[in-house]
Design an enzyme around this catalytic site. Structure first.
Site, mmCIF file in Angstrom:
data_model
loop_
_atom_site.group_PDB
_atom_site.id
_atom_site.type_symbol
_atom_site.label_atom_id
_atom_site.label_comp_id
_atom_site.label_asym_id
_atom_site.label_seq_id
_atom_site.Cartn_x
_atom_site.Cartn_y
_atom_site.Cartn_z
ATOM 1 N N ALA A 116 0.847 -1.202 0.000
ATOM 2 C CA ALA A 116 0.000 0.000 0.000
ATOM 3 C C ALA A 116 0.880 1.250 0.000
ATOM 4 O O ALA A 116 2.074 1.185 0.328
ATOM 5 C CB ALA A 116 -0.940 0.008 1.199
ATOM 6 N N PHE A 117 0.266 2.377 -0.359
ATOM 7 C CA PHE A 117 1.072 3.586 -0.594
ATOM 8 C C PHE A 117 1.749 4.094 0.671
ATOM 9 O O PHE A 117 2.718 4.841 0.594
ATOM 10 C CB PHE A 117 0.208 4.693 -1.216
ATOM 11 C CG PHE A 117 -0.444 5.612 -0.234
ATOM 12 C CD1 PHE A 117 -1.637 5.282 0.371
ATOM 13 C CD2 PHE A 117 0.159 6.812 0.102
ATOM 14 C CE1 PHE A 117 -2.231 6.130 1.287
ATOM 15 C CE2 PHE A 117 -0.425 7.670 1.022
ATOM 16 C CZ PHE A 117 -1.626 7.328 1.614
ATOM 17 N N LYS A 118 1.258 3.689 1.837
ATOM 18 C CA LYS A 118 1.866 4.204 3.072
ATOM 19 C C LYS A 118 3.342 3.825 3.186
ATOM 20 O O LYS A 118 4.111 4.507 3.837
ATOM 21 C CB LYS A 118 1.076 3.736 4.281
ATOM 22 C CG LYS A 118 -0.274 4.427 4.330
ATOM 23 C CD LYS A 118 -1.045 4.202 5.591
ATOM 24 C CE LYS A 118 -2.346 4.992 5.559
ATOM 25 N NZ LYS A 118 -3.264 4.521 4.491
ATOM 26 N N ASP A 119 3.738 2.745 2.513
ATOM 27 C CA ASP A 119 5.153 2.361 2.522
ATOM 28 C C ASP A 119 6.053 3.465 1.949
ATOM 29 O O ASP A 119 7.203 3.589 2.365
ATOM 30 C CB ASP A 119 5.371 1.094 1.684
ATOM 31 C CG ASP A 119 4.769 -0.156 2.329
ATOM 32 O OD1 ASP A 119 4.686 -0.199 3.574
ATOM 33 O OD2 ASP A 119 4.394 -1.074 1.591
ATOM 34 N N LEU A 122 6.502 5.668 4.940
ATOM 35 C CA LEU A 122 6.943 5.034 6.188
ATOM 36 C C LEU A 122 8.292 4.335 6.068
ATOM 37 O O LEU A 122 9.052 4.291 7.038
ATOM 38 C CB LEU A 122 5.868 4.070 6.691
ATOM 39 C CG LEU A 122 4.651 4.788 7.288
ATOM 40 C CD1 LEU A 122 3.545 3.795 7.614
ATOM 41 C CD2 LEU A 122 5.042 5.572 8.539
#
Ligand code: PLP
Length: 474
Positions: A116-119, A122
């Site tokens: 997911a794009f949060k990687d 993060l």
């Protein structure tokens, strides 16, 4: 490039100390309840953008983020952290563009460790945190709650970081097996998964109770990596720049459509535009929890209860990063933001001051899809071009199709999750179960480790304090 020698950060509510980049990184929320934003926007001119053509993602990231770091991290270290972060992605372009239609593109933000794009933010943030803490001789304990879809991104960001212990609470037996395994098979020494015998709300309440206990909070130096952290926004600016430059910026403007929850992702698009990137339009996609889309339609932001949907990462009551946009449309008057936000908490309603709505509507549009429309759209997109889209991404694609204002401008829809991350919805819609990419195919065979605890704050605190000797599950 007009380099701001030392960019500093101010709170949207005007009453917290002005901080440097590394201080903002560790602070998260400002002391006055506001969010940190740059004191002024660094600007790139057309040649600065042209100079990014053909660069790797990591090189672009280094150039785009440098002005925001304000010299607070030595250049070689900064470059190494960026390189390491994006090496963890399994596509050489990190965020490849895929053409879906004559003038419609998908920006794939799901090639990181948790799909997911949060990687994108993060993976970099975990390394930054670790570096800054180690340099100061400090350590933090990160605690968070997850309903299943976002906990793994925080765990992957923090695993094996010397200066960080991370504890993630999830509701026991109430997250999917893939979601649980994405968290519990990370057996790094500093990663602690806790299954709570209760609901997601119970998990959130336990986390809140830990933060509310001042003594406990200070003793363990509790911290969070939530979506209001400025460094996350900063890292997300990069892929807007990368995609726009690939499609012809600065000589051709681009529009983006963004599946939106907390407003962090789409706000990063706004930030890219403030830096000078020619973004013609930002379209917000929402599910039935459509506070932002209603706001775009009516000019009033009104809180309602959250209802579960097929796109759980967008199930929000309020979008906390909206305050950063509000700050700019209030002409950066902290007092006005403070009054507006305090009234919002009290009344559940927010109206932006005179003229602000016009500024917002000039750039932003809103679009919503309920669950039935989401399933129909996944099926229709699959028929049209053979791509399986996850239930978040398809809302962005729908938003790009429905609200495109400037036909000559490329429309880029942000793909925020891999379809295999939400296989049930995709299978229901398209009749095909998306396969996990190779890096996760092993997931079902790996050893898991997590503790199971009662919904009891005393038990949870004791477990966290003891540094957690987690139980081994078969
Ligand atoms: C977090 C998330 C979103 C929402 O992003 P915001 O920055 O909170 O607006 C959308 N899609 C997916 C898959 C997410 O994980």
């Amino acid at each position: 490039m007009k380099r701001v020698a030392k960019l500093r950060y101010i709170s949207t509510r005007g009453e917290a100390p002005i901080l440097e980049f590394d201080e903002v990184l560790l602070a998260g929320l400002a002391a006055d309840g506001g969010l940190y934003v740059p004191e002024s926007w660094p600007r790139f001119d057309a040649d600065d953008f042209r100079a990014l053509r053909g660069l790797s993602y990591a090189e672009t990231a280094t150039r785009v983020m440098a002005p925001f770091i304000g010299g607070r991290i030595e250049q070689p270290v900064f470059e190494r952290l960026v390189r390491d972060a994006y090496d963890s992605f399994d596509h050489p372009a990190v965020t490849p563009l895929r053409q879906l239609d004559a003038n419609l593109w998908l920006l794939e933000l799901f090639h990181g460790p948790t799909l997911a794009f949060k990687d994108l933010a993060l993976q970099f943030l975990g390394r930054l945190f670790d570096h800054v803490l180690t340099r100061r001789g400090e350590r933090v304990t990160i605690v968070g709650a997850t309903s299943g879809d976002t906990g793994s991104a925080a765990i992957e960001a923090c695993r094996d970081r010397e200066a960080i212990e991370i504890f993630i609470l999830h509701p026991h037996g109430r997250v999917s097996e893939v979601q649980r395994r994405q968290m519990t098979t990370v057996t790094a020494r500093n990663v602690h998964n806790i299954a709570i015998k209760g609901s997601f709300d119970d998990c959130q309440d336990l986390v809140k109770a830990m933060f509310a206990d001042r003594g406990f909070r200070d003793e363990l130096r509790l911290s969070a990596v939530n979506s209001i952290n400025w460094a996350r926004i900063m890292a997300q600016i990069v892929y807007y720049v990368q995609a726009a430059v690939a499609l012809g910026a600065p000589d051709r403007p681009v529009g983006f459509a963004v599946p939106t929850g907390n407003f962090g992702n789409v706000y990063a698009g706004y930030a890219a535009r403030q830096m000078g990137l020619p973004i013609a339009q930002l379209t917000i996609g929402s599910n039935r929890n459509d506070i932002l889309t209603r706001f775009m339609e009516t000019g009033v932001m009104e809180m309602r209860a959250v209802e579960p949907s097929l796109s759980p990462s967008m199930d929000i009551q309020v979008s906390s990063n909206f305050e950063r946009l509000l700050f700019d449309v209030c002409d950066r008057e902290g007092r006005a933001v403070m009054d507006t936000m305090v009234a919002f908490r009290r009344t559940g309603k927010l109206e932006v001051p005179q003229g602000g709505m016009k500024t917002i509507r000039a750039l932003f549009d809103g679009y919503r899809m309920d669950d039935a429309q989401t399933l129909d759209a996944i099926a229709a997109e699959h028929r049209a071009h053979g791509q399986l889209l996850d239930p978040h991404t398809v809302i962005g694609v729908g938003a790009a199709r429905a609200r495109h204002r400037y036909p000559a401008t490329p429309a880029v829809a942000l793909a925020t999750a891999h379809p295999a991350k939400f296989p049930d919805a995709v299978e229901r819609a398209a009749g095909i179960r998306p396969a996990l990419p190779p890096r996760l195919a092993e997931l079902m065979h790996r050893e898991e480790r997590y503790a199971v605890l009662p919904n009891d704050i005393g038990a949870v605190k004791a477990h966290v304090r003891s540094g957690a000797t987690t139980e081994r599950m078969q």
